[in-house]
Design a protein around this motif. Structure first.
Motif, PDB file in Angstrom:
ATOM      1  N   ASN A   1      24.030  41.976  43.213  1.00 31.53           N
ATOM      2  CA  ASN A   1      24.800  41.027  44.005  1.00 31.53           C
ATOM      3  C   ASN A   1      23.993  40.388  45.125  1.00 31.53           C
ATOM      4  O   ASN A   1      24.256  39.248  45.514  1.00 31.53           O
ATOM      5  CB  ASN A   1      26.040  41.720  44.570  1.00 31.53           C
ATOM      6  CG  ASN A   1      27.125  41.904  43.534  1.00 31.53           C
ATOM      7  OD1 ASN A   1      27.537  40.949  42.884  1.00 31.53           O
ATOM      8  ND2 ASN A   1      27.586  43.126  43.350  1.00 31.53           N
TER       9      ASN A   1
ATOM     10  N   GLY B   1      23.689  36.365  45.523  1.00 24.30           N
ATOM     11  CA  GLY B   1      23.999  35.594  46.720  1.00 24.30           C
ATOM     12  C   GLY B   1      22.861  34.681  47.122  1.00 24.30           C
ATOM     13  O   GLY B   1      23.064  33.524  47.513  1.00 24.30           O
TER      14      GLY B   1
ATOM     15  N   GLN C   1      30.877  29.727  54.117  1.00 31.21           N
ATOM     16  CA  GLN C   1      30.967  30.810  53.142  1.00 31.21           C
ATOM     17  C   GLN C   1      32.374  31.409  53.145  1.00 31.21           C
ATOM     18  O   GLN C   1      32.955  31.674  54.197  1.00 31.21           O
ATOM     19  CB  GLN C   1      29.956  31.923  53.470  1.00 31.21           C
ATOM     20  CG  GLN C   1      30.038  33.112  52.514  1.00 31.21           C
ATOM     21  CD  GLN C   1      29.001  34.189  52.811  1.00 31.21           C
ATOM     22  OE1 GLN C   1      28.487  34.819  51.882  1.00 31.21           O
ATOM     23  NE2 GLN C   1      28.675  34.401  54.065  1.00 31.21           N
TER      24      GLN C   1
ATOM     25  N   GLU D   1      34.154  34.729  52.130  1.00 34.48           N
ATOM     26  CA  GLU D   1      33.786  36.110  51.861  1.00 34.48           C
ATOM     27  C   GLU D   1      34.875  36.814  51.048  1.00 34.48           C
ATOM     28  O   GLU D   1      36.045  36.454  51.112  1.00 34.48           O
ATOM     29  CB  GLU D   1      33.573  36.860  53.177  1.00 34.48           C
ATOM     30  CG  GLU D   1      32.543  36.221  54.092  1.00 34.48           C
ATOM     31  CD  GLU D   1      32.615  36.795  55.501  1.00 34.48           C
ATOM     32  OE1 GLU D   1      33.262  37.845  55.692  1.00 34.48           O
ATOM     33  OE2 GLU D   1      32.031  36.184  56.420  1.00 34.48           O
TER      34      GLU D   1
ATOM     35  N   ALA E   1      31.168  42.220  48.230  1.00 37.58           N
ATOM     36  CA  ALA E   1      31.231  41.241  49.319  1.00 37.58           C
ATOM     37  C   ALA E   1      30.046  41.416  50.264  1.00 37.58           C
ATOM     38  O   ALA E   1      29.409  40.437  50.686  1.00 37.58           O
ATOM     39  CB  ALA E   1      32.543  41.376  50.081  1.00 37.58           C
TER      40      ALA E   1
ATOM     41  N   ARG F   1      26.693  40.307  48.319  1.00 34.10           N
ATOM     42  CA  ARG F   1      26.617  38.859  48.085  1.00 34.10           C
ATOM     43  C   ARG F   1      26.399  38.130  49.402  1.00 34.10           C
ATOM     44  O   ARG F   1      25.649  37.154  49.470  1.00 34.10           O
ATOM     45  CB  ARG F   1      27.890  38.375  47.391  1.00 34.10           C
ATOM     46  CG  ARG F   1      28.023  38.893  45.979  1.00 34.10           C
ATOM     47  CD  ARG F   1      29.358  38.560  45.327  1.00 34.10           C
ATOM     48  NE  ARG F   1      29.524  39.344  44.105  1.00 34.10           N
ATOM     49  CZ  ARG F   1      30.538  39.245  43.274  1.00 34.10           C
ATOM     50  NH1 ARG F   1      31.506  38.374  43.513  1.00 34.10           N
ATOM     51  NH2 ARG F   1      30.604  40.008  42.192  1.00 34.10           N
ATOM     52  N   GLY F   2      27.057  38.615  50.450  1.00 36.95           N
ATOM     53  CA  GLY F   2      26.858  38.019  51.762  1.00 36.95           C
ATOM     54  C   GLY F   2      25.447  38.218  52.269  1.00 36.95           C
ATOM     55  O   GLY F   2      24.847  37.316  52.878  1.00 36.95           O
TER      56      GLY F   2
ATOM     57  N   GLN G   1      32.297  33.695  47.350  1.00 38.06           N
ATOM     58  CA  GLN G   1      31.757  34.923  46.762  1.00 38.06           C
ATOM     59  C   GLN G   1      32.411  35.310  45.436  1.00 38.06           C
ATOM     60  O   GLN G   1      32.024  36.308  44.843  1.00 38.06           O
ATOM     61  CB  GLN G   1      31.842  36.074  47.761  1.00 38.06           C
ATOM     62  CG  GLN G   1      30.880  35.927  48.927  1.00 38.06           C
ATOM     63  CD  GLN G   1      30.932  37.108  49.878  1.00 38.06           C
ATOM     64  OE1 GLN G   1      31.717  38.043  49.702  1.00 38.06           O
ATOM     65  NE2 GLN G   1      30.094  37.081  50.897  1.00 38.06           N
ATOM     66  N   ASN G   2      33.383  34.533  44.976  1.00 39.71           N
ATOM     67  CA  ASN G   2      33.821  34.649  43.580  1.00 39.71           C
ATOM     68  C   ASN G   2      34.435  33.325  43.136  1.00 39.71           C
ATOM     69  O   ASN G   2      34.704  32.434  43.959  1.00 39.71           O
ATOM     70  CB  ASN G   2      34.775  35.835  43.355  1.00 39.71           C
ATOM     71  CG  ASN G   2      36.209  35.568  43.790  1.00 39.71           C
ATOM     72  OD1 ASN G   2      36.473  34.662  44.577  1.00 39.71           O
ATOM     73  ND2 ASN G   2      37.133  36.374  43.301  1.00 39.71           N
TER      74      ASN G   2
END
Length: 292
Positions: A128, A132, A151, A153, A161, A164-165, A212-213
């Motif tokens: 992930n 990101g 972004q 989240e 989360a 990816r962040g 993030q998705n």
């Protein structure tokens, strides 16, 4: 003599017939929510592999509720299933569930999201962090350095989360982005719509949004269209609907995971653990960015 032989054979046959057939192993999958196409596809991948390997599969939905997740795990430990695959609602909160499984002596595997504490036989997920960063670098390719970005989240406390962040933050730094806003929308489309509406209203010069998705990305798409703004939106997961939106030129891109493969690999690893075979502690699933 022949009568004795026939009698002995009959007794042996009766003994064989009386012996119960060996029970199939039962593997359980506890999913954070089935109200998300990504996890539905993961479940389907697990079901297909379970049928292929001739094991029984129990699927329980935690409905994004850590308390329900813990109750699901408790039920499975009482039933003494052969192995449990957990897709946590929250990586920190799921530590209690992990420890419960450990105490029961049942092998535990985690899918897509990890647990903060507890012994896990194998963690199967996409990278992930790399995903990101891949999303951020794609935005840089399209808009150049110094772009104004936002972004959306996922659920706070989940490893997905957080990771990816982290990857997107790396891209923000590497490409000199001006990160105007970064707010949680809990991997939910409706929340993604509402948060993106506020984000766009507060930042009228926003050029891009990384969600993030795909569910949040599709919500952000509705928000941008409703506001009459041209915003480059990048999602994550590579869901069927997300990819369709990319192909129609609505989303700029999605970082594609392979949820069916995650589910399939989870069952395969669980069966190997049950049979005493070695498995890797971490099993990465390849990612790719899909754009038109």
């Amino acid at each position: 003599m022949k009568t004795l032989i026939r009698t002995a054979a009959a007794v042996a046959l009766t003994a064989v017939m009386a012996t119960p057939a060996m029970a199939k192993d039962t593997v359980a999958l506890v999913v954070s929510t089935l109200n998300n196409p990504f996890f539905v596809t993961m479940k389907e991948g697990a079901e297909k592999k379970a049928a292929e390997l001739n094991v029984d599969l129990i699927v329980l939905d935690s409905q994004n509720d850590p308390a329900r997740e813990l109750a699901n795990i408790e039920d499975l430990t009482v039933r003494q299933v052969s192995a449990i695959m957990l897709n946590p609602t929250d990586s920190d909160a799921a530590s209690n569930a992990a420890r419960m499984v450990n105490r029961a002596g049942i092998p535990l595997l985690t899918l897509d999201r990890g647990v903060t504490r507890g012994k896990v036989a194998s963690h199967i997920a996409s990278d992930n962090v790399a995903g990101g960063k891949l999303a951020g670098d794609f935005i840089a390719q399209k808009l150049g350095k110094g772009a104004q970005v936002g972004q959306l989240e996922g659920v706070a406390g989940t490893s997905a989360a957080r990771d990816r962040g982290e990857g997107f933050t790396q891209a923000v730094s590497a490409n000199g982005f001006n990160l105007r806003s970064s707010q949680p929308a809990d991997f939910d489309r409706t929340k993604g719509l509402n948060v993106a509406e506020n984000m766009l209203a507060s930042n009228p010069k926003l050029q891009a949004i990384f969600a993030q998705n795909d569910e949040m990305a599709l919500g952000a798409l509705r928000a941008a269209r409703g506001a009459g703004k041209e915003v480059l939106i990048v999602g994550f997961d590579g869901t069927e609907e997300g990819i369709a939106a990319v192909n129609r030129g609505l989303l700029a891109a999605t970082v594609a995971q392979q949820p069916a493969l995650i589910g399939s690999m989870g069952v395969d690893a669980a069966v190997k653990v049950i049979n005493g075979q070695a498995v890797d502690a971490v099993q990465p699933v390849p990612l790719q960015i899909i754009s038109k």
